[in-house]
Design an enzyme around this catalytic site. Structure first.
Site, PDB file in Angstrom:
ATOM      1  N   HIS A  64       0.625  -1.312  -0.378  1.00  0.00           N
ATOM      2  CA  HIS A  64       0.031   0.244   0.009  1.00  0.00           C
ATOM      3  C   HIS A  64       0.914   0.773   0.021  1.00  0.00           C
ATOM      4  O   HIS A  64       0.812   2.106   0.815  1.00  0.00           O
ATOM      5  CB  HIS A  64      -1.211   0.082   1.061  1.00  0.00           C
ATOM      6  N   CYS A  65       1.981   0.924  -0.919  1.00  0.00           N
ATOM      7  CA  CYS A  65       2.656   2.233  -0.757  1.00  0.00           C
ATOM      8  C   CYS A  65       3.428   2.283   0.663  1.00  0.00           C
ATOM      9  O   CYS A  65       3.918   3.838   0.436  1.00  0.00           O
ATOM     10  CB  CYS A  65       2.046   3.974  -1.792  1.00  0.00           C
ATOM     11  N   THR A  66       3.228   1.565   1.164  1.00  0.00           N
ATOM     12  CA  THR A  66       4.217   2.283   2.716  1.00  0.00           C
ATOM     13  C   THR A  66       5.347   0.686   2.858  1.00  0.00           C
ATOM     14  O   THR A  66       5.686   0.389   4.620  1.00  0.00           O
ATOM     15  CB  THR A  66       3.149   1.421   3.534  1.00  0.00           C
TER      16      THR A  66
END
Length: 102
Positions: A64-66
């Protein structure tokens, strides 16, 4: 629904660090949005997402782009379920019932 979902997560034991399913983030409703990220101790997020999809429940799986956050938490990736205006308490119950079968 956020308060209700958190209550259901707590009833299921998912707020405990020892649980096989761990909810990430705050358990205080005022500190949350209708987004719930969680990890399974013994299942890969992509596998869980596929099993939930087979039951008609849509979640997202991955980083999740994290990615740095996931590394800091010591998890490969997570699952993310979101609540919105069209969701109901029954949706939350069905979701948690399905999680308990995995």
């Amino acid at each position: 629904l956020i308060v209700y979902a958190l209550e259901k997560f707590e009833e299921a034991g998912f707020l405990s660090p020892e649980s096989r399913i761990r909810l990430l983030g705050s358990s205080i409703p005022e500190n949350r949005l209708g987004v719930f990220s969680f990890v399974f101790r013994d299942h890969h997020p992509n596998d869980v997402a596929e099993m939930l999809a087979d039951a008609g429940i849509c979640v997202r799986a991955g980083h999740h782009c994290t990615d740095p956050l996931h590394q800091a938490l010591g998890v490969w990736g997570s699952l993310r379920a979101s609540l919105y205006l069209y969701n109901t308490r029954e949706d939350v119950e069905r979701f948690l019932d399905k999680l308990n079968t995995l």
